[in-house]
Design a protein around this motif. Structure first.
Motif, PDB file in Angstrom:
ATOM      1  N   VAL A  31      -5.881  -7.707  10.375  1.00  0.00           N
ATOM      2  CA  VAL A  31      -6.105  -6.514   9.610  1.00  0.00           C
ATOM      3  C   VAL A  31      -6.432  -5.382  10.548  1.00  0.00           C
ATOM      4  CG1 VAL A  31      -7.910  -5.709   7.926  1.00  0.00           C
ATOM      5  CG2 VAL A  31      -7.164  -7.888   7.637  1.00  0.00           C
ATOM      6  N   ARG A  32      -6.784  -5.356  11.430  1.00  0.00           N
ATOM      7  CA  ARG A  32      -7.386  -4.084  12.175  1.00  0.00           C
ATOM      8  C   ARG A  32      -6.081  -3.511  12.924  1.00  0.00           C
ATOM      9  NH1 ARG A  32     -12.397  -6.646  13.109  1.00  0.00           N
ATOM     10  NH2 ARG A  32     -11.641  -7.972  14.796  1.00  0.00           N
ATOM     11  N   SER A  33      -5.188  -4.659  13.373  1.00  0.00           N
ATOM     12  CA  SER A  33      -3.766  -4.216  13.970  1.00  0.00           C
ATOM     13  C   SER A  33      -2.975  -3.470  13.135  1.00  0.00           C
ATOM     14  CB  SER A  33      -3.080  -5.488  14.725  1.00  0.00           C
ATOM     15  OG  SER A  33      -2.736  -6.290  13.650  1.00  0.00           O
ATOM     16  N   LEU A  34      -3.062  -3.901  11.713  1.00  0.00           N
ATOM     17  CA  LEU A  34      -2.361  -3.427  10.744  1.00  0.00           C
ATOM     18  C   LEU A  34      -2.713  -1.955  10.050  1.00  0.00           C
ATOM     19  CD1 LEU A  34      -1.528  -6.590   8.502  1.00  0.00           C
ATOM     20  CD2 LEU A  34       0.341  -5.232   9.925  1.00  0.00           C
ATOM     21  N   GLU A  35      -4.057  -1.986  10.559  1.00  0.00           N
ATOM     22  CA  GLU A  35      -4.704  -0.332  10.142  1.00  0.00           C
ATOM     23  C   GLU A  35      -4.974  -0.378   8.678  1.00  0.00           C
ATOM     24  OE1 GLU A  35      -2.496   2.885  12.040  1.00  0.00           O
ATOM     25  OE2 GLU A  35      -3.286   2.203  13.865  1.00  0.00           O
ATOM     26  N   ILE A  36      -5.372  -1.621   8.021  1.00  0.00           N
ATOM     27  CA  ILE A  36      -5.667  -1.456   6.729  1.00  0.00           C
ATOM     28  C   ILE A  36      -6.957  -1.952   6.333  1.00  0.00           C
ATOM     29  CG2 ILE A  36      -3.157  -1.974   6.014  1.00  0.00           C
ATOM     30  CD1 ILE A  36      -3.677  -4.884   5.704  1.00  0.00           C
ATOM     31  N   SER A  37      -7.904  -1.941   7.328  1.00  0.00           N
ATOM     32  CA  SER A  37      -9.351  -2.401   7.200  1.00  0.00           C
ATOM     33  C   SER A  37     -10.203  -2.069   5.657  1.00  0.00           C
ATOM     34  CB  SER A  37      -9.948  -2.169   8.713  1.00  0.00           C
ATOM     35  OG  SER A  37      -9.539  -2.797   9.578  1.00  0.00           O
ATOM     36  N   ASN A  38      -9.777  -0.707   5.369  1.00  0.00           N
ATOM     37  CA  ASN A  38     -10.295   0.082   4.327  1.00  0.00           C
ATOM     38  C   ASN A  38      -9.705  -0.645   2.957  1.00  0.00           C
ATOM     39  OD1 ASN A  38     -11.962   1.569   5.893  1.00  0.00           O
ATOM     40  ND2 ASN A  38     -10.284   3.164   6.000  1.00  0.00           N
ATOM     41  N   ASN A  39      -8.907  -1.437   3.147  1.00  0.00           N
ATOM     42  CA  ASN A  39      -8.368  -2.101   1.973  1.00  0.00           C
ATOM     43  C   ASN A  39      -8.269  -3.312   1.756  1.00  0.00           C
ATOM     44  OD1 ASN A  39      -6.421   0.818   2.450  1.00  0.00           O
ATOM     45  ND2 ASN A  39      -6.477   0.452   0.403  1.00  0.00           N
ATOM     46  N   VAL A  40      -8.897  -4.001   2.812  1.00  0.00           N
ATOM     47  CA  VAL A  40      -9.183  -5.493   2.650  1.00  0.00           C
ATOM     48  C   VAL A  40     -10.693  -5.840   2.808  1.00  0.00           C
ATOM     49  CG1 VAL A  40      -8.672  -7.847   3.900  1.00  0.00           C
ATOM     50  CG2 VAL A  40      -7.056  -5.757   3.888  1.00  0.00           C
ATOM     51  N   ILE A  41     -10.977  -6.774   1.800  1.00  0.00           N
ATOM     52  CA  ILE A  41     -12.560  -7.297   1.751  1.00  0.00           C
ATOM     53  C   ILE A  41     -12.403  -8.919   2.108  1.00  0.00           C
ATOM     54  CG2 ILE A  41     -14.369  -7.619   0.297  1.00  0.00           C
ATOM     55  CD1 ILE A  41     -13.556  -5.057  -1.370  1.00  0.00           C
ATOM     56  N   PHE A  42     -13.203  -9.139   3.149  1.00  0.00           N
ATOM     57  CA  PHE A  42     -13.429 -11.020   3.176  1.00  0.00           C
ATOM     58  C   PHE A  42     -14.775 -11.174   2.701  1.00  0.00           C
ATOM     59  CE2 PHE A  42     -10.556  -9.467   6.549  1.00  0.00           C
ATOM     60  CZ  PHE A  42      -9.461 -10.651   6.751  1.00  0.00           C
ATOM     61  N   THR A  43     -14.791 -11.934   1.559  1.00  0.00           N
ATOM     62  CA  THR A  43     -16.084 -12.461   0.997  1.00  0.00           C
ATOM     63  C   THR A  43     -16.660 -13.536   1.612  1.00  0.00           C
ATOM     64  OG1 THR A  43     -15.088 -14.051  -0.656  1.00  0.00           O
ATOM     65  CG2 THR A  43     -15.208 -11.597  -1.036  1.00  0.00           C
ATOM     66  N   LEU A 102       0.773  -1.129   0.183  1.00  0.00           N
ATOM     67  CA  LEU A 102       0.046   0.028  -0.100  1.00  0.00           C
ATOM     68  C   LEU A 102       0.822   1.013  -0.085  1.00  0.00           C
ATOM     69  CD1 LEU A 102      -2.816  -0.890   2.438  1.00  0.00           C
ATOM     70  CD2 LEU A 102      -3.045  -0.931  -0.030  1.00  0.00           C
ATOM     71  N   ILE A 103       2.197   1.289   0.496  1.00  0.00           N
ATOM     72  CA  ILE A 103       2.938   2.203   0.363  1.00  0.00           C
ATOM     73  C   ILE A 103       3.128   2.800  -0.987  1.00  0.00           C
ATOM     74  CG2 ILE A 103       5.271   3.400   0.896  1.00  0.00           C
ATOM     75  CD1 ILE A 103       5.233   1.177   3.505  1.00  0.00           C
ATOM     76  N   LYS A 104       3.285   1.760  -1.839  1.00  0.00           N
ATOM     77  CA  LYS A 104       3.825   2.070  -3.414  1.00  0.00           C
ATOM     78  C   LYS A 104       2.270   2.192  -4.193  1.00  0.00           C
ATOM     79  CE  LYS A 104       8.244   1.719  -3.221  1.00  0.00           C
ATOM     80  NZ  LYS A 104       8.939   0.622  -3.836  1.00  0.00           N
ATOM     81  N   VAL A 105       1.255   1.469  -3.773  1.00  0.00           N
ATOM     82  CA  VAL A 105       0.033   1.343  -4.632  1.00  0.00           C
ATOM     83  C   VAL A 105      -1.182   1.478  -3.632  1.00  0.00           C
ATOM     84  CG1 VAL A 105      -1.386   0.056  -6.340  1.00  0.00           C
ATOM     85  CG2 VAL A 105       1.093  -0.395  -5.861  1.00  0.00           C
ATOM     86  N   PRO A 106      -1.447   2.717  -2.926  1.00  0.00           N
ATOM     87  CA  PRO A 106      -2.370   3.038  -2.083  1.00  0.00           C
ATOM     88  C   PRO A 106      -3.812   2.824  -2.146  1.00  0.00           C
ATOM     89  CG  PRO A 106      -1.331   5.284  -2.979  1.00  0.00           C
ATOM     90  CD  PRO A 106      -0.589   3.925  -3.519  1.00  0.00           C
ATOM     91  N   ASP A 107      -4.105   2.775  -3.407  1.00  0.00           N
ATOM     92  CA  ASP A 107      -5.602   2.394  -3.707  1.00  0.00           C
ATOM     93  C   ASP A 107      -5.661   0.819  -3.981  1.00  0.00           C
ATOM     94  OD1 ASP A 107      -4.161   2.415  -6.069  1.00  0.00           O
ATOM     95  OD2 ASP A 107      -5.727   3.262  -7.207  1.00  0.00           O
ATOM     96  N   ALA A 108      -4.632  -0.117  -3.592  1.00  0.00           N
ATOM     97  CA  ALA A 108      -4.846  -1.374  -3.857  1.00  0.00           C
ATOM     98  C   ALA A 108      -5.959  -1.917  -3.149  1.00  0.00           C
ATOM     99  CB  ALA A 108      -3.560  -2.019  -3.957  1.00  0.00           C
ATOM    100  N   ILE A 109      -6.662  -3.398  -3.369  1.00  0.00           N
ATOM    101  CA  ILE A 109      -7.673  -3.920  -2.290  1.00  0.00           C
ATOM    102  C   ILE A 109      -7.051  -5.317  -2.223  1.00  0.00           C
ATOM    103  CG2 ILE A 109      -9.726  -4.842  -2.169  1.00  0.00           C
ATOM    104  CD1 ILE A 109      -9.720  -1.676  -1.509  1.00  0.00           C
ATOM    105  N   PHE A 110      -6.977  -5.932  -1.040  1.00  0.00           N
ATOM    106  CA  PHE A 110      -6.518  -7.327  -0.743  1.00  0.00           C
ATOM    107  C   PHE A 110      -7.948  -8.090  -0.551  1.00  0.00           C
ATOM    108  CE2 PHE A 110      -3.310 -10.335   1.285  1.00  0.00           C
ATOM    109  CZ  PHE A 110      -3.789 -11.328   0.720  1.00  0.00           C
ATOM    110  N   LEU A 111      -8.376  -8.700  -1.579  1.00  0.00           N
ATOM    111  CA  LEU A 111      -9.486  -9.848  -1.675  1.00  0.00           C
ATOM    112  C   LEU A 111      -9.414 -11.085  -1.052  1.00  0.00           C
ATOM    113  CD1 LEU A 111     -12.590  -9.462  -2.117  1.00  0.00           C
ATOM    114  CD2 LEU A 111     -11.833 -10.144  -4.876  1.00  0.00           C
ATOM    115  N   ILE A 112      -9.726 -11.311   0.057  1.00  0.00           N
ATOM    116  CA  ILE A 112      -9.549 -12.729   0.514  1.00  0.00           C
ATOM    117  C   ILE A 112     -10.876 -13.464   0.361  1.00  0.00           C
ATOM    118  CG2 ILE A 112      -9.150 -13.878   2.818  1.00  0.00           C
ATOM    119  CD1 ILE A 112      -7.549 -11.530   3.640  1.00  0.00           C
ATOM    120  N   VAL A 113     -10.927 -14.553  -0.292  1.00  0.00           N
ATOM    121  CA  VAL A 113     -12.071 -15.379  -0.811  1.00  0.00           C
ATOM    122  C   VAL A 113     -11.970 -16.531  -0.228  1.00  0.00           C
ATOM    123  CG1 VAL A 113     -13.481 -16.099  -2.629  1.00  0.00           C
ATOM    124  CG2 VAL A 113     -12.281 -13.909  -2.849  1.00  0.00           C
TER     125      VAL A 113
END
Length: 415
Positions: A254-266, A230-241
């Motif tokens: 995810v919460r501890s890494l503070e990246i909740s806005n960029n991770v989707i659990f399906t 995310l440092i290099k590609v800040p708008d990326a999304i991690f999709l966990i299916v």
């Protein structure tokens, strides 16, 4: 040919083993053979549902791994059924309950038995009392003991072949990688609809993890790498299916890494949508070190989605060009290729040689897989001869069963 596949794991359960069995069944049936599935009961299958050529035996869940089942009776019934179906060959897909029943059936009908060794159990011992009951050294004894008397053994990868050789398995071993469907209809590509459903624009960079959400998959490590992406590609999304026992822990991570806005659990998704998820991704990321083959990797390849993963003997045979993906010696080396593939996609730049990808796709094609297994069956029928001491064989199987039943606790249920 009438073929009996004996497995503790089958649909609606979701796993690489189930996918492999379903692929094999489809390929053998397409060639005019009759395939019968001998498997365990499953609470998610209603009793009144008709499953053609699928026979289920009473079972209970394995402790610590409760979405996997073990049958506790059915040997005599299976023998009677196999005689009625006039089985020509038995193909076991498990070293446990239905595997033992399959061996018993083959012995009683005097037909060859072939076995596929799907799983390196040394990576899964933590599911049983945190690895305190069954030790890694016991796995070799269990595997070697089960495969005594097999006409042939199938190893899905060179890595598995080396493991079985290390275990001193005496039966002939052949490497036959599990195949996948490499030719998809346009209607299977639901990536645009899925992006809309998930609230993603057509150009949102997507990193994908797809499969069982289990601790041995090291998805937490992949998430840590993604935080650096995310440092290099800040708008990326991690999709966990997918779904599984590690879901709650991963959400905490995810919460501890503070990246909740960029991770989707399906959560778990319908199998018909899986190809669409591969297609919408720009890169498939895995930090797992427990894969003996990893069907998700080659499924991603069929969608032209580059794979970034930890190096393994199997992946080294298929990820042979940058167009297919990149392998890393450790998790820290995963970062750079993930960023490179995401940026290449944004710039509409092709990495590597697509022609090499096409050659690899032929080798992992489900059609190729089906023919190789059929050739294995044909050879087994030719070389099989009745020379096994029945009393000694039965004694060996009883000792084998005791080797894990006496050390392992199970959770019994009223099913």
């Amino acid at each position: 040919m009438n073929i009996g596949l004996f497995t503790d794991t089958y649909a609606p359960q979701v796993s690489g083993v189930v996918t492999s069995i379903q692929t094999l069944r489809q390929q053998l049936t397409a060639r005019g053979h009759r395939v019968y599935i001998f498997t365990s009961t499953d609470p998610n299958v209603p009793k009144d549902v008709l499953e053609p050529d699928v026979y289920r035996f009473p079972s209970f869940p394995f402790i610590g791994f409760k979405d996997r089942r073990l049958s506790y009776r059915g040997g005599i019934q299976a023998i009677q059924l196999a005689k009625k179906l006039q089985l020509d060959i038995v193909h076991t897909q498990t070293e446990f309950s239905l595997g033992l029943i399959g061996k018993l059936v083959a012995r009683q009908l005097k037909i060859p038995a072939v076995h596929t060794f799907h799983t390196n159990y040394e990576d899964y011992l933590h599911y049983v009392a945190n690895g305190k009951i069954i030790r890694p050294a016991s796995v070799a004894v269990i595997a070697r003991s089960f495969m005594i008397g097999m006409t042939g053994v199938i190893a899905p990868s060179k890595q598995t072949y080396d493991t079985l050789t290390k275990y001193k398995v005496s039966a002939p071993i052949e490497i036959i990688p599990t195949g996948v469907n490499v030719k998809h209809a346009e209607s299977e590509d639901t990536s645009s609809q899925l992006r809309q459903k998930l609230g993603l624009s057509s150009d949102t960079p997507v990193v994908l993890s797809l499969g069982r959400i289990a601790f041995e998959k090291n998805i937490d490590t992949a998430l840590s790498i993604f935080a650096e992406v995310l440092i290099k590609v800040p708008d990326a999304i991690f999709l966990i299916v997918g779904g599984g026992p590690a879901m709650a822990a991963l959400k905490d991570h995810v919460r501890s890494l503070e990246i909740s806005n960029n991770v989707i659990f399906t959560g778990e998704v319908d199998h018909d949508e899986v190809y669409g998820y591969y297609k919408l991704a720009d890169v498939f990321l895995s930090a797992s070190i427990s894969e003996t083959q990893g069907l998700t990797f080659i499924e991603a390849m069929t969608a032209n989605t580059p794979v970034v993963a930890i190096r393994s003997p199997y992946l080294e045979t298929v990820v042979i060009d940058d167009n297919i993906g990149a392998l890393a010696d450790d998790s820290y080396e995963l970062l750079e290729p993930v960023v490179n593939y995401l940026m290449a996609k944004q710039a509409h730049r092709i990495i590597g040689q697509p022609s090499i990808r096409e050659k690899v796709l032929y080798d992992i094609d489900a059609v190729t897989f089906g023919q190789r297994v059929l050739d294995c069956y044909s050879e087994a029928l030719v070389v099989y001869h009745e020379e096994e001491d029945m009393e000694e064989a039965t004694s060996n199987d009883l000792e084998y069963a005791k080797s894990f039943l006496t050390r392992t606790s199970f959770h019994k249920e009223g099913k």
